[in-house]
Design a protein around this motif. Structure first.
Motif, PDB file in Angstrom:
ATOM      1  N   SER A   1       0.824  -1.205   0.000  1.00 15.11           N
ATOM      2  CA  SER A   1       0.000   0.000   0.000  1.00 15.11           C
ATOM      3  C   SER A   1       0.858   1.255   0.000  1.00 15.11           C
ATOM      4  O   SER A   1       0.582   2.209  -0.725  1.00 15.11           O
ATOM      5  N   SER A   2       1.933   1.243   0.801  1.00 14.95           N
ATOM      6  CA  SER A   2       2.835   2.396   0.865  1.00 14.95           C
ATOM      7  C   SER A   2       3.528   2.611  -0.471  1.00 14.95           C
ATOM      8  O   SER A   2       3.699   3.747  -0.925  1.00 14.95           O
ATOM      9  N   LEU A   3       3.925   1.495  -1.119  1.00 14.14           N
ATOM     10  CA  LEU A   3       4.586   1.579  -2.419  1.00 14.14           C
ATOM     11  C   LEU A   3       3.638   2.140  -3.470  1.00 14.14           C
ATOM     12  O   LEU A   3       4.023   3.001  -4.278  1.00 14.14           O
ATOM     13  N   MET A   4       2.370   1.701  -3.445  1.00 14.41           N
ATOM     14  CA  MET A   4       1.374   2.201  -4.399  1.00 14.41           C
ATOM     15  C   MET A   4       1.128   3.693  -4.191  1.00 14.41           C
ATOM     16  O   MET A   4       1.026   4.450  -5.154  1.00 14.41           O
ATOM     17  N   THR A   5       1.053   4.110  -2.920  1.00 11.06           N
ATOM     18  CA  THR A   5       0.837   5.524  -2.621  1.00 11.06           C
ATOM     19  C   THR A   5       1.983   6.367  -3.143  1.00 11.06           C
ATOM     20  O   THR A   5       1.772   7.442  -3.720  1.00 11.06           O
ATOM     21  N   GLU A   6       3.207   5.878  -2.958  1.00 13.94           N
ATOM     22  CA  GLU A   6       4.387   6.600  -3.446  1.00 13.94           C
ATOM     23  C   GLU A   6       4.369   6.703  -4.968  1.00 13.94           C
ATOM     24  O   GLU A   6       4.680   7.755  -5.539  1.00 13.94           O
TER      25      GLU A   6
ATOM     26  N   ASN B   1       4.129  10.139  -7.161  1.00 12.95           N
ATOM     27  CA  ASN B   1       5.142  10.467  -8.179  1.00 12.95           C
ATOM     28  C   ASN B   1       4.494  10.745  -9.531  1.00 12.95           C
ATOM     29  O   ASN B   1       4.919  11.648 -10.265  1.00 12.95           O
ATOM     30  N   GLN B   2       3.449   9.979  -9.864  1.00  8.70           N
ATOM     31  CA  GLN B   2       2.740  10.207 -11.126  1.00  8.70           C
ATOM     32  C   GLN B   2       2.046  11.567 -11.118  1.00  8.70           C
ATOM     33  O   GLN B   2       2.058  12.295 -12.118  1.00  8.70           O
ATOM     34  N   LEU B   3       1.449  11.913  -9.985  1.00  5.74           N
ATOM     35  CA  LEU B   3       0.789  13.210  -9.873  1.00  5.74           C
ATOM     36  C   LEU B   3       1.802  14.347  -9.939  1.00  5.74           C
ATOM     37  O   LEU B   3       1.529  15.397 -10.531  1.00  5.74           O
ATOM     38  N   LYS B   4       2.968  14.132  -9.341  1.00  2.00           N
ATOM     39  CA  LYS B   4       4.013  15.155  -9.393  1.00  2.00           C
ATOM     40  C   LYS B   4       4.461  15.392 -10.833  1.00  2.00           C
ATOM     41  O   LYS B   4       4.644  16.533 -11.264  1.00  2.00           O
ATOM     42  N   GLU B   5       4.622  14.314 -11.586  1.00  2.00           N
ATOM     43  CA  GLU B   5       4.990  14.446 -13.002  1.00  2.00           C
ATOM     44  C   GLU B   5       3.913  15.202 -13.778  1.00  2.00           C
ATOM     45  O   GLU B   5       4.215  16.030 -14.644  1.00  2.00           O
ATOM     46  N   LEU B   6       2.645  14.920 -13.454  1.00  2.00           N
ATOM     47  CA  LEU B   6       1.536  15.615 -14.116  1.00  2.00           C
ATOM     48  C   LEU B   6       1.542  17.104 -13.756  1.00  2.00           C
ATOM     49  O   LEU B   6       1.315  17.960 -14.617  1.00  2.00           O
ATOM     50  N   ALA B   7       1.808  17.397 -12.478  1.00  2.00           N
ATOM     51  CA  ALA B   7       1.865  18.795 -12.035  1.00  2.00           C
ATOM     52  C   ALA B   7       2.983  19.543 -12.738  1.00  2.00           C
ATOM     53  O   ALA B   7       2.813  20.693 -13.169  1.00  2.00           O
ATOM     54  N   LEU B   8       4.129  18.900 -12.872  1.00  2.00           N
ATOM     55  CA  LEU B   8       5.257  19.544 -13.554  1.00  2.00           C
ATOM     56  C   LEU B   8       4.975  19.733 -15.043  1.00  2.00           C
ATOM     57  O   LEU B   8       5.429  20.708 -15.649  1.00  2.00           O
ATOM     58  N   LYS B   9       4.220  18.807 -15.618  1.00  2.00           N
ATOM     59  CA  LYS B   9       3.817  18.965 -17.018  1.00  2.00           C
ATOM     60  C   LYS B   9       2.956  20.213 -17.171  1.00  2.00           C
ATOM     61  O   LYS B   9       3.103  20.973 -18.140  1.00  2.00           O
ATOM     62  N   LYS B  10       2.059  20.429 -16.201  1.00  2.00           N
ATOM     63  CA  LYS B  10       1.216  21.624 -16.235  1.00  2.00           C
ATOM     64  C   LYS B  10       2.040  22.878 -16.005  1.00  2.00           C
ATOM     65  O   LYS B  10       1.818  23.913 -16.657  1.00  2.00           O
ATOM     66  N   VAL B  11       3.005  22.818 -15.090  1.00  2.00           N
ATOM     67  CA  VAL B  11       3.899  23.957 -14.842  1.00  2.00           C
ATOM     68  C   VAL B  11       4.647  24.326 -16.124  1.00  2.00           C
ATOM     69  O   VAL B  11       4.735  25.503 -16.496  1.00  2.00           O
ATOM     70  N   ASP B  12       5.186  23.325 -16.819  1.00  2.00           N
ATOM     71  CA  ASP B  12       5.891  23.571 -18.082  1.00  2.00           C
ATOM     72  C   ASP B  12       4.962  24.210 -19.109  1.00  2.00           C
ATOM     73  O   ASP B  12       5.362  25.110 -19.863  1.00  2.00           O
TER      74      ASP B  12
ATOM     75  N   SER C   1      -2.436  27.422  -8.124  1.00  2.00           N
ATOM     76  CA  SER C   1      -3.729  26.739  -8.032  1.00  2.00           C
ATOM     77  C   SER C   1      -3.732  25.417  -8.792  1.00  2.00           C
ATOM     78  O   SER C   1      -4.269  24.412  -8.312  1.00  2.00           O
ATOM     79  N   ASN C   2      -3.113  25.387  -9.969  1.00  2.00           N
ATOM     80  CA  ASN C   2      -3.064  24.143 -10.739  1.00  2.00           C
ATOM     81  C   ASN C   2      -2.261  23.075 -10.020  1.00  2.00           C
ATOM     82  O   ASN C   2      -2.646  21.903  -9.998  1.00  2.00           O
ATOM     83  N   THR C   3      -1.137  23.464  -9.421  1.00  2.00           N
ATOM     84  CA  THR C   3      -0.316  22.495  -8.693  1.00  2.00           C
ATOM     85  C   THR C   3      -1.059  21.959  -7.484  1.00  2.00           C
ATOM     86  O   THR C   3      -1.050  20.744  -7.227  1.00  2.00           O
ATOM     87  N   ILE C   4      -1.700  22.838  -6.730  1.00  2.00           N
ATOM     88  CA  ILE C   4      -2.473  22.411  -5.563  1.00  2.00           C
ATOM     89  C   ILE C   4      -3.558  21.426  -5.972  1.00  2.00           C
ATOM     90  O   ILE C   4      -3.740  20.372  -5.352  1.00  2.00           O
ATOM     91  N   GLU C   5      -4.272  21.742  -7.030  1.00  2.00           N
ATOM     92  CA  GLU C   5      -5.407  20.912  -7.447  1.00  2.00           C
ATOM     93  C   GLU C   5      -4.952  19.545  -7.952  1.00  2.00           C
ATOM     94  O   GLU C   5      -5.605  18.532  -7.696  1.00  2.00           O
ATOM     95  N   ILE C   6      -3.843  19.493  -8.651  1.00  2.00           N
ATOM     96  CA  ILE C   6      -3.353  18.204  -9.152  1.00  2.00           C
ATOM     97  C   ILE C   6      -2.854  17.331  -8.006  1.00  2.00           C
ATOM     98  O   ILE C   6      -3.128  16.126  -7.953  1.00  2.00           O
ATOM     99  N   MET C   7      -2.153  17.919  -7.050  1.00  2.00           N
ATOM    100  CA  MET C   7      -1.548  17.137  -5.971  1.00  2.00           C
ATOM    101  C   MET C   7      -2.543  16.818  -4.845  1.00  2.00           C
ATOM    102  O   MET C   7      -2.309  15.903  -4.060  1.00  2.00           O
TER     103      MET C   7
END
Length: 257
Positions: A20-25, A29-40, A125-131
């Motif tokens: 469960s901990s591994l899945m959460t991590e 990480n996937q959400l962080k990549e998505l947030a950075l894609k939006k930042v870019d 706001s976009n980063t907050i909402e994605i994460m």
């Protein structure tokens, strides 16, 4: 034999906890990549001079702190309140925010960037909402009575069962993260649903069922709405929020609400 079975059960519990901990991590990480894609994506919309001067520092800032939900929420509140200066800790590092005129400046790790408030708010706001965590269907929450009180004589917060997520009103460029019905009444008439945002939730009474399909659904909805369609939760849309308040006021006058 019983002791052996108990040992096996404990071992299974530990393995499930680790999985469960591994899945959460992995999800984070996937959400962080998505947030950075939006930042870019947002950085690319800036003028060339801004991109060259601050683009790298902006991306680095969100790469370092995108998962610091409390810190980003504090930063957004400082922006909303138009505080002239605000400093806080993220990952044991001090971040300094200053606001002057219409310009927002962030200083971190000896680096800084400045942006017009609209661009700054969009990034934040976009980063907050994605994460941000999204509660699953069937969750029961208490809503802030200062904003939602179906009965003016009620003395306790209303409980709501979440029945839908990511609902966008017609002709709006924003969406409601949650839709629900009153507990334990349910939907007493067609359309009697409650649309609300994450900040209106004061307490989670019960969390609904969650598995890999739920996590995949939330990820895909955030990718479609926030990254691809450039939409946001209505809490971050001043225009759509004002429009909603005007519609609610009009309905109250004719007795529809």
């Amino acid at each position: 034999m019983d002791e052996f079975n108990i040992m096996i059960d404990i071992d299974n519990i530990n393995r499930k906890s680790e999985l469960s901990s591994l899945m959460t991590e992995q999800v984070n990480n996937q959400l962080k990549e998505l947030a950075l894609k939006k930042v870019d994506q947002i950085i690319q919309s800036f003028q060339k001079e801004i991109r060259l001067e601050f683009g790298h520092h902006i991306r680095e800032f969100f790469q370092l702190f995108s998962q610091e939900e409390i810190g980003l929420q504090q930063l957004y509140q400082a922006y909303k309140k138009q505080l002239p200066a605000f400093d806080f800790q993220c990952s044991q590092r001090t971040i300094l925010y200053t606001y002057e005129g219409t310009s927002c400046t962030i200083a971190y790790l000896g680096k800084q960037f400045s942006l017009e408030e609209e661009a700054f708010a969009r990034l934040l706001s976009n980063t907050i909402e994605i994460m941000r965590e999204v509660l699953p269907l069937g969750s029961i929450v208490e809503l802030d009575p200062a904003y939602f009180k179906p009965d003016r004589h009620a003395t306790s917060p209303s409980k709501v069962v979440i029945t839908g997520r990511f609902v966008s009103p017609k002709n709006d460029h924003s969406y409601f993260p949650y839709v629900g019905v009153l507990y334990p009444i349910g939907e007493i008439k067609a359309g009697a649903q409650i649309h609300f945002t994450a900040p209106l939730i004061k307490k989670v009474i019960h969390q609904g069922y969650k598995d890999e399909m739920e996590e995949a659904f939330v990820f895909l909805m955030k990718q479609e709405l926030i990254v691809e369609k450039d939409m946001n939760s209505i809490e971050f849309s001043h225009h759509d929020m004002n429009k909603l308040q005007q519609e609610m006021a009009a309905k109250q006058k004719v007795g529809e609400v």
